[in-house]
Design a protein around this motif. Structure first.
Motif, short mmCIF file in Angstrom:
data_model
loop_
_atom_site.label_atom_id
_atom_site.label_comp_id
_atom_site.label_asym_id
_atom_site.label_seq_id
_atom_site.Cartn_x
_atom_site.Cartn_y
_atom_site.Cartn_z
N THR A 34 0.80 -1.21 0.00
CA THR A 34 0.00 0.00 0.00
C THR A 34 0.84 1.27 0.00
O THR A 34 0.30 2.37 -0.03
CB THR A 34 -0.88 0.02 1.26
OG1 THR A 34 -0.04 -0.04 2.42
CG2 THR A 34 -1.83 -1.17 1.28
N ALA A 35 2.15 1.12 0.04
CA ALA A 35 3.01 2.30 0.16
C ALA A 35 3.54 2.72 -1.20
O ALA A 35 4.14 1.93 -1.90
CB ALA A 35 4.17 2.02 1.10
N SER A 36 3.30 3.95 -1.58
CA SER A 36 3.85 4.44 -2.83
C SER A 36 5.24 5.01 -2.57
O SER A 36 5.62 5.27 -1.44
CB SER A 36 2.96 5.54 -3.41
OG SER A 36 3.08 6.73 -2.63
N ALA A 37 5.98 5.21 -3.66
CA ALA A 37 7.35 5.72 -3.52
C ALA A 37 7.38 7.11 -2.91
O ALA A 37 8.37 7.52 -2.33
CB ALA A 37 8.03 5.72 -4.90
N ALA A 38 6.30 7.84 -3.07
CA ALA A 38 6.27 9.22 -2.59
C ALA A 38 6.01 9.30 -1.08
O ALA A 38 6.24 10.34 -0.47
CB ALA A 38 5.20 10.01 -3.33
N GLU A 39 5.53 8.24 -0.49
CA GLU A 39 5.20 8.28 0.93
C GLU A 39 6.46 8.25 1.78
O GLU A 39 7.41 7.54 1.47
CB GLU A 39 4.30 7.10 1.31
CG GLU A 39 2.89 7.22 0.80
CD GLU A 39 2.06 6.00 1.18
OE1 GLU A 39 0.92 6.20 1.66
OE2 GLU A 39 2.54 4.88 0.99
N THR A 40 6.45 9.01 2.85
CA THR A 40 7.57 9.01 3.77
C THR A 40 7.43 7.88 4.78
O THR A 40 6.36 7.26 4.91
CB THR A 40 7.64 10.34 4.52
OG1 THR A 40 6.48 10.45 5.38
CG2 THR A 40 7.69 11.53 3.57
N PHE A 41 8.51 7.63 5.49
CA PHE A 41 8.47 6.62 6.54
C PHE A 41 7.38 6.96 7.55
O PHE A 41 6.60 6.09 7.96
CB PHE A 41 9.83 6.54 7.23
CG PHE A 41 9.80 5.79 8.54
CD1 PHE A 41 9.61 4.41 8.56
CD2 PHE A 41 9.96 6.46 9.74
CE1 PHE A 41 9.58 3.71 9.76
CE2 PHE A 41 9.93 5.77 10.95
CZ PHE A 41 9.74 4.39 10.95
N CYS A 69 9.92 -0.59 9.83
CA CYS A 69 10.82 -0.02 10.83
C CYS A 69 12.22 -0.61 10.71
O CYS A 69 13.23 0.06 10.96
CB CYS A 69 10.26 -0.23 12.23
SG CYS A 69 8.71 0.65 12.52
N TYR A 70 12.28 -1.87 10.31
CA TYR A 70 13.56 -2.53 10.09
C TYR A 70 14.33 -1.85 8.96
O TYR A 70 15.53 -1.57 9.07
CB TYR A 70 13.26 -3.99 9.77
CG TYR A 70 14.45 -4.87 9.51
CD1 TYR A 70 15.62 -4.76 10.25
CD2 TYR A 70 14.36 -5.87 8.54
CE1 TYR A 70 16.68 -5.61 10.01
CE2 TYR A 70 15.42 -6.72 8.31
CZ TYR A 70 16.58 -6.58 9.05
OH TYR A 70 17.64 -7.43 8.82
N HIS A 71 13.62 -1.58 7.87
CA HIS A 71 14.22 -0.88 6.73
C HIS A 71 14.75 0.49 7.16
O HIS A 71 15.87 0.88 6.83
CB HIS A 71 13.17 -0.73 5.63
CG HIS A 71 13.66 -0.08 4.39
ND1 HIS A 71 13.92 -0.76 3.24
CD2 HIS A 71 13.94 1.22 4.13
CE1 HIS A 71 14.35 0.08 2.31
NE2 HIS A 71 14.35 1.29 2.83
N GLU A 72 13.93 1.21 7.89
CA GLU A 72 14.34 2.53 8.37
C GLU A 72 15.49 2.41 9.37
O GLU A 72 16.41 3.22 9.38
CB GLU A 72 13.15 3.24 9.03
CG GLU A 72 13.44 4.66 9.50
CD GLU A 72 13.64 5.65 8.36
OE1 GLU A 72 14.10 6.76 8.63
OE2 GLU A 72 13.32 5.30 7.19
#
Length: 242
Positions: A34-41, A69-72
């Motif tokens: 559901t997350a697009s590339a434009a969305e922030t963490f 959260c792991y990615h971040e």
């Protein structure tokens, strides 16, 4: 979509001969649909937290939150690492045999080692993380993604951690899986396996076998980003690419 992330875990020496740091490769193997590339963490986090609030035992959402959260956290966001730990622990409390969550949780603990200050605390976090990753493989020994996650995480650990034999076994098994028509490994993963497996053979002075595997890995996608280190290995040994 699969992506590999790199981060450094610094371990200060507790003896004169101990390495100052080691590197850990971490596989992120789950994208948020559901997350697009434009969305922030922060936006993704808020959206998933809202879903979790209305369904606190939803293991899919817990896993997605842990992965996000792991990615971040791999970008050295210590707060995100703490959140990832919490979400994976909550998921495992509900579903203790969730092998991917457990292997991720183990990797999170190695991130905590990166962020800790005291040398022995760092070592203890890494040992705890390795135990979790071993438990994940015990749960799902034939899951290529679980085995891959452990192998790439452990590959660059220093000898003092005692992981060399485990990595060698994982990579040998993974290379066999990479040859199967119905493998769940993507091309980038196959090339990473070829690189690392070849290097383990190189360490044993099995140069001809290493070169053969590096060439096979390179042939999968010669112009890919993951092909570059394979080319470097072949060039180092004055071996043709084909």
């Amino acid at each position: 979509m699969l992506a590999s992330l790199f981060f450094e875990v610094y371990v200060l020496p507790i003896t004169c001969d101990m390495k100052k740091w080691f590197h850990v490769f971490v596989l992120i193997s789950w994208s948020l649909a559901t997350a697009s590339a434009a969305e922030t963490f922060a936006e993704r986090l808020a959206a998933l937290q809202g879903r979790l609030q209305s369904d606190p035992t939803n293991t899919l959402v817990l896993f997605q939150l842990g992965e996000l959260c792991y990615h971040e956290g791999a970008n050295k966001n210590e707060k995100a690492v703490i959140l990832a730990e919490d979400y994976f622990k909550r998921l495992l409390a509900i579903e203790p045999n969730h092998a991917m969550a457990r292997v991720r949780y183990g990797s999170v603990l190695t991130m905590k080692a990166r962020d800790a200050y005291a040398p022995m605390t760092r070592i203890n976090y890494v040992k705890a993380g390795n135990r979790e990753m071993d438990a994940a493989v015990k749960i799902a020994p034939d899951d290529a993604q679980v085995r891959f996650a452990r192998a790439v995480n452990n590959f660059h650990m220093p000898d003092i951690m005692g992981r060399e034999e485990i990595v060698q076994v994982d990579l040998a098994w993974l290379w066999q899986q990479a040859q199967l028509a119905d493998t769940k490994l993507d091309v980038g993963q196959k090339q990473t396996i070829a690189l690392y497996y070849g290097q383990t053979l190189e360490k044993k002075k099995k140069f001809d076998e290493a070169i053969q595997i590096w060439r096979a890995g390179l042939a999968l996608a010669p112009e890919s980003q993951d092909a570059a280190p394979l080319k470097e290995q072949l060039t180092k040994h004055n071996a043709p690419f084909k």
